[in-house]
Design a protein around this motif. Structure first.
Motif, short mmCIF file in Angstrom:
data_model
loop_
_atom_site.label_atom_id
_atom_site.label_comp_id
_atom_site.label_asym_id
_atom_site.label_seq_id
_atom_site.Cartn_x
_atom_site.Cartn_y
_atom_site.Cartn_z
N GLY A 1 -26.98 -8.51 -29.89
CA GLY A 1 -25.62 -8.51 -30.20
C GLY A 1 -25.37 -7.12 -29.72
N ARG A 2 -24.02 -6.81 -29.93
CA ARG A 2 -23.34 -5.41 -29.43
C ARG A 2 -23.74 -4.32 -30.37
NH1 ARG A 2 -19.23 -6.40 -25.57
NH2 ARG A 2 -18.19 -8.12 -26.53
N ARG A 3 -24.11 -4.97 -31.54
CA ARG A 3 -24.38 -3.82 -32.59
C ARG A 3 -25.49 -2.61 -32.26
NH1 ARG A 3 -25.92 -7.52 -36.36
NH2 ARG A 3 -27.05 -8.18 -34.29
N GLU B 1 -1.81 -5.49 -18.12
CA GLU B 1 -2.28 -6.42 -19.47
C GLU B 1 -3.57 -7.37 -19.07
OE1 GLU B 1 1.18 -8.42 -20.57
OE2 GLU B 1 1.95 -6.27 -21.06
N ARG B 2 -4.35 -7.32 -20.21
CA ARG B 2 -5.43 -8.19 -20.01
C ARG B 2 -5.05 -9.69 -20.41
NH1 ARG B 2 -9.39 -4.39 -23.08
NH2 ARG B 2 -7.48 -3.32 -24.05
N ASP B 3 -5.64 -10.58 -19.76
CA ASP B 3 -5.39 -11.83 -19.81
C ASP B 3 -6.37 -12.33 -20.65
OD1 ASP B 3 -3.47 -11.76 -17.62
OD2 ASP B 3 -5.43 -11.17 -16.39
N ARG C 1 -20.28 -18.25 -26.49
CA ARG C 1 -19.36 -18.43 -25.36
C ARG C 1 -19.45 -19.72 -24.45
NH1 ARG C 1 -18.70 -14.01 -27.26
NH2 ARG C 1 -18.63 -11.74 -26.34
N SER C 2 -18.44 -19.98 -23.50
CA SER C 2 -18.56 -21.18 -22.93
C SER C 2 -19.12 -21.06 -21.26
CB SER C 2 -17.06 -21.53 -22.94
OG SER C 2 -16.42 -22.07 -24.09
N TYR C 3 -19.90 -21.87 -20.84
CA TYR C 3 -20.26 -21.80 -19.57
C TYR C 3 -20.25 -23.17 -18.95
CZ TYR C 3 -21.48 -17.05 -20.67
OH TYR C 3 -21.53 -15.90 -21.06
N VAL D 1 -22.77 -11.44 -24.09
CA VAL D 1 -23.40 -12.42 -24.03
C VAL D 1 -24.15 -12.61 -22.51
CG1 VAL D 1 -23.35 -15.23 -23.87
CG2 VAL D 1 -22.56 -14.01 -25.76
N SER D 2 -23.46 -12.46 -21.39
CA SER D 2 -23.70 -12.61 -20.07
C SER D 2 -24.87 -11.66 -19.66
CB SER D 2 -22.59 -12.51 -19.08
OG SER D 2 -21.89 -11.13 -19.25
N PRO D 3 -24.89 -10.31 -20.18
CA PRO D 3 -26.24 -9.79 -19.89
C PRO D 3 -27.39 -10.34 -20.31
CG PRO D 3 -24.49 -8.27 -20.29
CD PRO D 3 -24.02 -9.67 -20.85
C1 LIG Z 1 -14.20 -23.03 -20.25
C2 LIG Z 1 -14.95 -21.76 -19.80
C3 LIG Z 1 -16.09 -21.70 -18.88
C4 LIG Z 1 -16.65 -20.59 -18.53
N1 LIG Z 1 -17.57 -20.76 -17.28
C5 LIG Z 1 -18.23 -19.67 -16.89
C6 LIG Z 1 -19.22 -19.61 -15.97
O1 LIG Z 1 -19.59 -20.68 -15.40
N2 LIG Z 1 -19.86 -18.63 -15.77
C7 LIG Z 1 -19.65 -17.52 -16.01
O2 LIG Z 1 -20.20 -16.43 -15.60
N3 LIG Z 1 -18.64 -17.38 -17.22
C8 LIG Z 1 -18.18 -18.40 -17.60
N4 LIG Z 1 -16.83 -18.10 -18.41
C9 LIG Z 1 -16.63 -16.93 -18.98
C10 LIG Z 1 -17.58 -16.72 -19.95
O3 LIG Z 1 -17.44 -17.77 -21.20
C11 LIG Z 1 -17.63 -15.10 -21.00
O4 LIG Z 1 -16.49 -14.93 -21.23
C12 LIG Z 1 -18.27 -14.19 -19.84
O5 LIG Z 1 -19.64 -14.45 -19.69
C13 LIG Z 1 -18.07 -12.88 -20.55
O6 LIG Z 1 -18.92 -12.83 -21.73
P1 LIG Z 1 -19.62 -11.82 -22.27
O7 LIG Z 1 -20.16 -11.74 -23.85
O8 LIG Z 1 -20.63 -11.22 -21.34
O9 LIG Z 1 -18.50 -10.38 -22.21
P2 LIG Z 1 -17.57 -9.86 -23.39
O10 LIG Z 1 -18.44 -9.26 -24.42
O11 LIG Z 1 -16.84 -11.02 -23.95
O12 LIG Z 1 -17.07 -8.92 -22.84
C14 LIG Z 1 -16.61 -8.65 -21.21
C15 LIG Z 1 -15.89 -7.47 -20.71
O13 LIG Z 1 -14.74 -7.64 -20.85
C16 LIG Z 1 -14.24 -7.03 -21.76
N5 LIG Z 1 -13.47 -7.88 -22.85
C17 LIG Z 1 -13.98 -8.75 -23.63
N6 LIG Z 1 -12.77 -9.53 -24.02
C18 LIG Z 1 -11.77 -8.93 -23.68
C19 LIG Z 1 -10.25 -9.11 -24.05
N7 LIG Z 1 -9.98 -10.12 -24.75
N8 LIG Z 1 -9.50 -8.30 -23.51
C20 LIG Z 1 -9.85 -7.31 -22.44
N9 LIG Z 1 -11.17 -7.23 -22.29
C21 LIG Z 1 -11.95 -7.86 -22.93
C22 LIG Z 1 -15.26 -6.31 -22.63
O14 LIG Z 1 -14.67 -5.01 -23.06
C23 LIG Z 1 -16.08 -6.44 -21.56
O15 LIG Z 1 -16.25 -5.19 -20.96
C24 LIG Z 1 -16.31 -19.35 -18.99
C25 LIG Z 1 -15.18 -19.25 -19.77
C26 LIG Z 1 -14.56 -20.43 -20.31
C27 LIG Z 1 -13.72 -20.26 -21.26
#
Ligand SMILES: Cc1cc2nc3c(=O)[nH]c(=O)nc-3n(C[C@H](O)[C@H](O)[C@H](O)COP(=O)(O)OP(=O)(O)OC[C@H]3O[C@@H](n4cnc5c(N)ncnc54)[C@H](O)[C@@H]3O)c2cc1C
Ligand SMILES: [Zn+2]
Lengths: 204, 92, 249
Positions: A12-14, B5-7, C60-62, C85-87
């Motif tokens: 996790g991020r921690r 703004e972040r979406d 997360r969703s993919y 999650v993605s990394p």
């Molecule tokens: C239905 C669905 C299907 C998806 N399918 C795919 C797919 O097929 N492939 C794919 O690669 N991804 C997909 N995604 C996106 C995926 O779920 C994750 O959001 C993505 O992989 C990022 O997750 P993470 O944990 O790596 O990043 P996070 O830890 O969530 O953060 C990513 C980055 O964005 C920033 N961030 C995070 N949340 C916010 C926020 N609320 N506001 C502003 N900045 C923010 C963080 O600071 C970080 O820099 C899908 C999402 C949905 C909802």
């Protein structure tokens, strides 16, 4: 099967950072980011339309326009904030009006408040938790006007409780005799929300 | 300002996994009538907010929170006061 | 209901990583196998749940990018810097590891050959993943539904599935249009800007009865394109969207 499975190599991020040991409540991790969590679209209320109201079981009801509000004495505070989604952010700098200033000269007849906001969000708190230098209506963050995505033009700031209590886009407080669950509190989140006692959910 | 703004909003579809705990049918196909404006449509066509704490599914026409869910530890809490009704196809 | 536990429609299940493929410098595809997997509808997604040793979880969703197939599914994941999650999925997870997931999820953003068209698919970055499942299904079913994919990537090297898309485009009823928003090869004659109303007007052509549009990618792109399509006369019910959130290209 599910329930006992561990994802190999996932942490996790921690990060354990001894420099901040003791400053971070249980189950929280420190982030340099300022994540955005919203229960609805971001409202954009212009200063001309904005006002702040203290109502409910209070005498008298008070209302401030943006100009009147900005003319009140202000504090600059540096505080740690803790989100129930497990991130904490240390040493955040805010500018705002203390709720002690807003409640001065007002006789509350209830022990609880409900913050109400543009967009319909609400959250409930004990009145005593927003007095005595514990809560502000913040209008600046990091020396900049508070961005709309973080609750601007003004948000409640109650840093000693989980951050969903620090309602974004706040427009007033209603004093109530009984504790009335707000937006997340009526969906299973804790009525008080002390991060140090990990009061995340109803029953914690 | 809005440009930066972040979406954070997603489609109702994104909450279907969470809500599958409650519904035996595919949640995104459940039809709801919005109590705010009467709009009628599938859950998948609502807008999803606040997924970090649960799911707030809002009407794309009037922003009413049609269905609200809180993921509170071991419990999922649901509030459907924003819906006049929900309907599902009966499987035979 | 009456006292008996109904087996969960979507229980968490463990799939094993059968293969991992580098699609672009920042994107991988994972081939997952699970005996319990009954197949899916193109456009559906799974929820992925990671659990640390101390019980900490992230979910997360993919989207599923492969064509429907029992026992097998593919996910395509973009490495988001600083993501949680993605990394992990792109860097830490390796073949033979296991991954916990639940799905397939979603009955709204789906297309099968029986749904017909003409079909307009619009993707930004990794948003191409569920649309690729549709294109693979379309090819496998031998469908000749007139289909256009408008696909926005940052650069030539960041076009996911580039070679497979080139092969698929040999089908005269499938048209693939790329736009490269950050950099492009010197001899690039295609679009070099973000998708806008004018581009949609040129690419989508005349609106025909039965037209269906599927738009997927970062929330901002999806909302912009959906608004432009409504302006072009698409009935809102004919536009299906899948917002991936703030991330992605
Ligand atoms: C239905 C669905 C299907 C998806 N399918 C795919 C797919 O097929 N492939 C794919 O690669 N991804 C997909 N995604 C996106 C995926 O779920 C994750 O959001 C993505 O992989 C990022 O997750 P993470 O944990 O790596 O990043 P996070 O830890 O969530 O953060 C990513 C980055 O964005 C920033 N961030 C995070 N949340 C916010 C926020 N609320 N506001 C502003 N900045 C923010 C963080 O600071 C970080 O820099 C899908 C999402 C949905 C909802
Ligand atoms: Zn409505």
């Amino acid at each position: 099967m599910a329930g006992s499975f561990i994802s190999r190599g996932f942490r996790g991020r921690r990060r354990e950072d001894p420099a901040v040991a003791g400053r971070v409540p249980p189950g929280q991790y420190v982030t340099p980011d300022f994540p955005v969590l919203s229960a609805g679209p971001t409202p954009h209320t212009s200063p001309r339309e904005w006002d702040f109201t203290l109502n409910g079981a209070v005498d008298p009801v008070r209302r401030w326009t943006w100009e009147e509000f900005r003319a009140l004495p202000r504090d600059t505070v540096t505080v740690d904030i803790h989100c129930v989604t497990k991130w904490s952010k240390l040493d955040t700098v805010w500018e705002g009006v203390s709720l002690d200033t807003l409640f001065a000269g007002i006789e509350p007849r209830g022990a609880f408040v409900t913050a109400f906001c543009d967009g319909g969000y609400t959250t409930n708190l004990p009145l005593r938790d927003v007095l005595d230098g514990q809560a502000w209506i913040a209008f600046a963050y990091g020396e900049e006007p508070l961005a709309a995505e973080h609750g601007g033009p003004a948000r409640l700031l109650v840093p000693h409780l989980y951050f969903w209590k620090s309602a974004k886009w706040v427009r007033g407080l209603t004093v109530t005799e009984r504790d009335r669950p707000g937006f997340w509190e009526s969906l299973g989140y804790h009525d008080y929300g002390d991060p140090w006692r990990e009061q995340r959910y109803q029953g914690d | 300002m809005a440009e930066h703004e972040r979406d954070t909003r997603l489609d109702g579809n994104a909450a279907a996994g969470l809500l599958s705990t409650v519904f035996r049918c595919e949640p995104s196909e459940v039809m709801l009538i919005c109590a705010g404006c009467g709009a009628d449509g599938p859950m998948g066509a609502l807008l999803a907010y606040g997924m970090e704490m649960g799911a707030v599914l809002r009407c794309p026409v009037c922003d009413t929170a049609v269905l609200r869910a809180g993921s509170a530890g071991a419990m999922l809490w649901l509030d459907v006061r924003g819906a006049v009704s929900m309907r599902v196809t009966i499987e035979h | 209901m009456a006292g008996t536990a109904v087996p969960g429609r979507l229980a968490w299940q463990l799939a094993s990583v059968a293969a991992k493929r580098q699609e672009t410098p920042r994107v991988i595809s994972l081939r997952l196998e699970s005996d319990a997997w009954a197949g899916h509808l193109p456009g559906q997604h799974v929820d992925v749940r990671l659990t640390a040793e101390d019980g900490y979880q992230a979910q997360r969703s993919y989207s599923i990018s492969s064509a429907p197939e029992p026992g097998v599914l593919e996910l395509t994941v973009e490495d988001i810097p600083d993501g949680e999650v993605s990394p992990y999925l792109t860097e830490v997870l390796q073949p033979a590891d296991r991954l916990e997931l639940r799905g397939p999820i979603g009955g709204y953003f789906t297309w099968t050959a029986a749904d017909g068209g003409p079909l307009l698919l619009v993707a930004g970055g990794s948003g191409v993943a569920p649309l690729m499942s549709m294109l693979r299904e379309r090819a496998a079913a031998g469908s000749d539904v007139p289909t256009t994919l408008l696909y926005s990537s940052r650069s030539w090297d960041e076009i996911i599935y580039r070679e497979e898309l080139e092969r698929l485009a040999a089908d005269p009823t499938l048209r693939i249009v790329h736009t490269l928003t950050r950099s492009h090869p010197a001899d690039w004659a295609g679009y070099t800007r973000r998708i806008d109303a004018a581009m949609l007007a040129e690419v989508a052509g005349a609106l025909l009865p039965g037209s269906l549009a599927y738009v997927c990618g970062p929330t901002r792109l999806v909302e912009q394109v959906a608004t432009d399509l409504v302006t072009r006369g698409y009935p809102p019910a004919a536009i299906k969207t899948e917002r991936f959130g703030p991330t992605g290209g």
